[in-house]
Design a protein around this motif. Structure first.
Motif, short mmCIF file in Angstrom:
data_model
loop_
_atom_site.label_atom_id
_atom_site.label_comp_id
_atom_site.label_asym_id
_atom_site.label_seq_id
_atom_site.Cartn_x
_atom_site.Cartn_y
_atom_site.Cartn_z
N GLN A 326 -2.73 -41.86 -23.55
CA GLN A 326 -3.83 -41.10 -23.65
C GLN A 326 -3.70 -39.57 -23.32
O GLN A 326 -4.23 -38.59 -23.93
CB GLN A 326 -5.06 -41.54 -23.06
CG GLN A 326 -5.28 -43.05 -23.62
CD GLN A 326 -6.82 -43.71 -22.91
OE1 GLN A 326 -6.60 -44.05 -21.67
NE2 GLN A 326 -7.77 -43.69 -23.65
N PHE A 327 -3.10 -39.42 -22.47
CA PHE A 327 -2.79 -37.88 -22.01
C PHE A 327 -1.78 -37.29 -23.13
O PHE A 327 -2.09 -36.01 -23.44
CB PHE A 327 -1.82 -37.76 -20.56
CG PHE A 327 -3.03 -37.39 -19.49
CD1 PHE A 327 -4.07 -37.23 -19.71
CD2 PHE A 327 -2.50 -37.92 -18.25
CE1 PHE A 327 -5.07 -36.90 -18.59
CE2 PHE A 327 -3.33 -37.53 -17.48
CZ PHE A 327 -4.48 -37.22 -17.29
N ALA A 328 -0.86 -38.12 -23.57
CA ALA A 328 -0.12 -37.35 -24.59
C ALA A 328 -0.61 -36.86 -25.96
O ALA A 328 -0.50 -36.11 -26.65
CB ALA A 328 1.06 -38.29 -25.16
N ALA A 329 -1.82 -37.96 -26.28
CA ALA A 329 -2.62 -37.60 -27.45
C ALA A 329 -3.82 -36.82 -27.19
O ALA A 329 -4.55 -36.31 -28.04
CB ALA A 329 -3.31 -38.98 -27.81
N GLY A 330 -3.89 -36.05 -26.10
CA GLY A 330 -5.14 -35.16 -25.61
C GLY A 330 -6.31 -35.87 -25.36
O GLY A 330 -7.35 -35.17 -25.79
N VAL A 334 -10.29 -42.95 -21.05
CA VAL A 334 -11.22 -44.03 -20.84
C VAL A 334 -10.46 -45.16 -20.43
O VAL A 334 -10.84 -46.26 -19.61
CB VAL A 334 -12.11 -43.99 -21.78
CG1 VAL A 334 -13.42 -45.05 -21.41
CG2 VAL A 334 -13.18 -42.50 -21.70
N GLN A 335 -9.66 -45.59 -21.56
CA GLN A 335 -9.15 -46.78 -21.24
C GLN A 335 -8.10 -47.11 -20.09
O GLN A 335 -8.13 -48.18 -19.56
CB GLN A 335 -7.97 -47.20 -22.53
CG GLN A 335 -8.91 -47.36 -23.98
CD GLN A 335 -8.12 -47.46 -25.19
OE1 GLN A 335 -6.95 -46.92 -25.22
NE2 GLN A 335 -8.57 -47.91 -26.11
N ALA A 336 -7.47 -46.00 -19.59
CA ALA A 336 -6.54 -46.23 -18.59
C ALA A 336 -7.63 -46.45 -17.33
O ALA A 336 -7.09 -47.13 -16.39
CB ALA A 336 -5.89 -44.99 -18.40
N ARG A 337 -8.65 -45.80 -17.15
CA ARG A 337 -9.63 -46.07 -16.00
C ARG A 337 -10.08 -47.23 -16.13
O ARG A 337 -9.98 -48.16 -15.11
CB ARG A 337 -10.68 -45.11 -16.37
CG ARG A 337 -10.48 -43.66 -16.17
CD ARG A 337 -11.65 -42.65 -16.60
NE ARG A 337 -11.25 -41.25 -16.15
CZ ARG A 337 -11.97 -40.52 -16.86
NH1 ARG A 337 -12.98 -40.72 -17.63
NH2 ARG A 337 -11.53 -38.98 -16.75
N GLU A 338 -10.60 -48.03 -17.27
CA GLU A 338 -10.98 -49.28 -17.54
C GLU A 338 -10.03 -50.32 -16.83
O GLU A 338 -10.03 -51.30 -16.29
CB GLU A 338 -11.24 -49.86 -18.83
CG GLU A 338 -11.75 -51.09 -19.03
CD GLU A 338 -12.49 -51.46 -20.47
OE1 GLU A 338 -12.11 -52.60 -20.81
OE2 GLU A 338 -13.22 -50.35 -21.15
#
Length: 403
Positions: A326-330, A334-338
């Motif tokens: 998600q960082f790479a895609a900018g 949210v999914q990482a937090r979940e």
């Protein structure tokens, strides 16, 4: 009597030796080819990683020479491209500082060299004294290695070339100014590197290392495989290069998004969020190291491993992978937090099912590592801790975190 040819006996040795002779060269060639392929891939990644820097250095060297030689007619314009390349060779995020240090060092070297040259003349002992005094003054004023090197080198040039080259001092100072300014111009305007790309390239090895060893630890818990846990612990300890690259990249991203008009719009977006990940990722690495050490002890002591404990560690591994993607895609992670909070939920279930002493520490480290990852996603420490407590809270754990 042992039957000839029986598996596992000497009668089978010639056959095994023949098989080894038959397949040995092929196996050796395959291993050598594998190593060569990996080495070539590593070299390719290295070239791709510094290709942008090489282009920047070439352009900066050419432009600084043109400005010094063709525009300002500096007599010894060779020092301008040297200064430009020296500035660009500095670590990402330190180029503006390197330019200032370059100018300070040259100024110190010129002043000390000129002063002593006028009083004592030239000679081997005068050269030694000039270098010593220039370095001491540079250390007193700045203390940076770059300032010291430039001061000492400039003092050498003044002491050795001034008797044969007239008016060397001012061109040397102008060259330093031109080289540093052109390097910053190339970095900020002409060939600016993408801050997000720099961060992605640097963060990928660190996050891959963390997620891979968490995944290996989850498998070690499931299979009670202490050797696998020990291997994961050893690999995670070798994280200095990955973390250093990430810290350097965050500094470079901040500098690039500050100096380059092309990337000003990213200062408060993904780059700003990404640039604050180095410290919490470092903490997550250290807390994961503690987690894995306790997994080793847990397996060695034969403590119970509730079904949800490996799930919690595997969810942490997946959270790190999602964070990287998600960082790479900018994107907002949210999914990482979940997924990280899902790991805490599973750890809470494991704790309530019943754990030993080391198992309790593993559960605690899942909570702590999750908090670190949430901070890495851009949340404050207070909010991260509140979410972790809620996810750990048994029946109060939000339903969408259960599976």
């Amino acid at each position: 009597m042992v039957a000839a040819g029986r598996p596992g006996t000497d009668g089978d040795a010639p056959a095994r030796a023949g098989a080894g002779a038959q397949h040995g060269p092929t196996s050796t060639v395959a291993r050598l080819w594998g190593r060569l392929s990996e080495a070539l891939r590593d070299r390719g990644r290295r070239v791709r990683g510094i290709g942008g820097l090489a282009l920047q250095a070439g352009l900066a060297a050419a432009l600084s020479w043109l400005v010094a030689h063709q525009v300002l007619h500096v007599s010894q314009s060779v020092f301008a491209p040297i200064s430009a390349v020296s500035t660009l060779a500095a670590s990402l995020g330190q180029r503006l500082r390197r330019t200032i240090e370059l100018i300070i060092g040259v100024t110190v070297g010129v002043l000390v060299g000129d002063l002593l040259l006028g009083v004592m003349g030239t000679g081997w002992w005068q050269l030694a004294l000039m270098v010593v005094l220039a370095i001491l003054v540079a250390l007193f004023l700045a203390g940076s290695a770059a300032v010291v090197v430039q001061a000492g080198a400039t003092a050498v040039l003044v002491a050795t070339l001034s008797p044969s080259v007239r008016d060397l001092e001012i061109p040397r100072f102008v060259d330093a100014l031109i080289g540093g300014a052109v390097a910053l111009l190339v970095t900020a305007v002409l060939l600016p590197l993408s801050p997000l790309r720099v961060l992605n390239r640097a963060a990928r090895p660190a996050l891959d290392l963390l997620s891979d060893q968490l995944e290996a630890t989850a498998g070690a818990l499931t299979d009670r495989d202490i050797d696998r846990a020990l291997t994961a612990r050893a690999k995670l300890r070798e994280n200095k290069a990955e973390l250093s690259a990430l810290v350097e990249a965050t500094q470079g991203a901040r500098e690039a998004s500050t100096l380059s008009p092309v990337h000003w719009h990213q200062r408060h977006g993904p780059v700003a969020r990404y640039a604050h990940t180095a410290e919490p990722i470092d903490r997550a690495m250290r807390n994961t190291g503690t987690l894995i050490r306790r997994v080793v002890t847990l397996i060695d002591d034969g403590e119970p491993v509730p079904e949800r404990m490996p799930t919690a560690v595997a969810d942490l591994a997946e959270a790190v992978r999602l964070l990287k993607r998600q960082f790479a895609a900018g994107q907002e992670p949210v999914q990482a937090r979940e997924r990280a909070l899902r790991a805490v939920c599973a750890a809470g279930d494991a704790y309530r099912e019943g754990v030993g002493f080391s198992g309790a520490v593993v559960v605690a480290q899942v909570r702590t590592t999750t908090s670190d990852l949430l901070v890495a996603t851009g949340l404050s420490q207070e909010i991260a801790n509140r979410l972790v407590r809620r996810a750990f809270g048994g029946p109060e754990c939000p339903g969408y975190l259960r599976r």
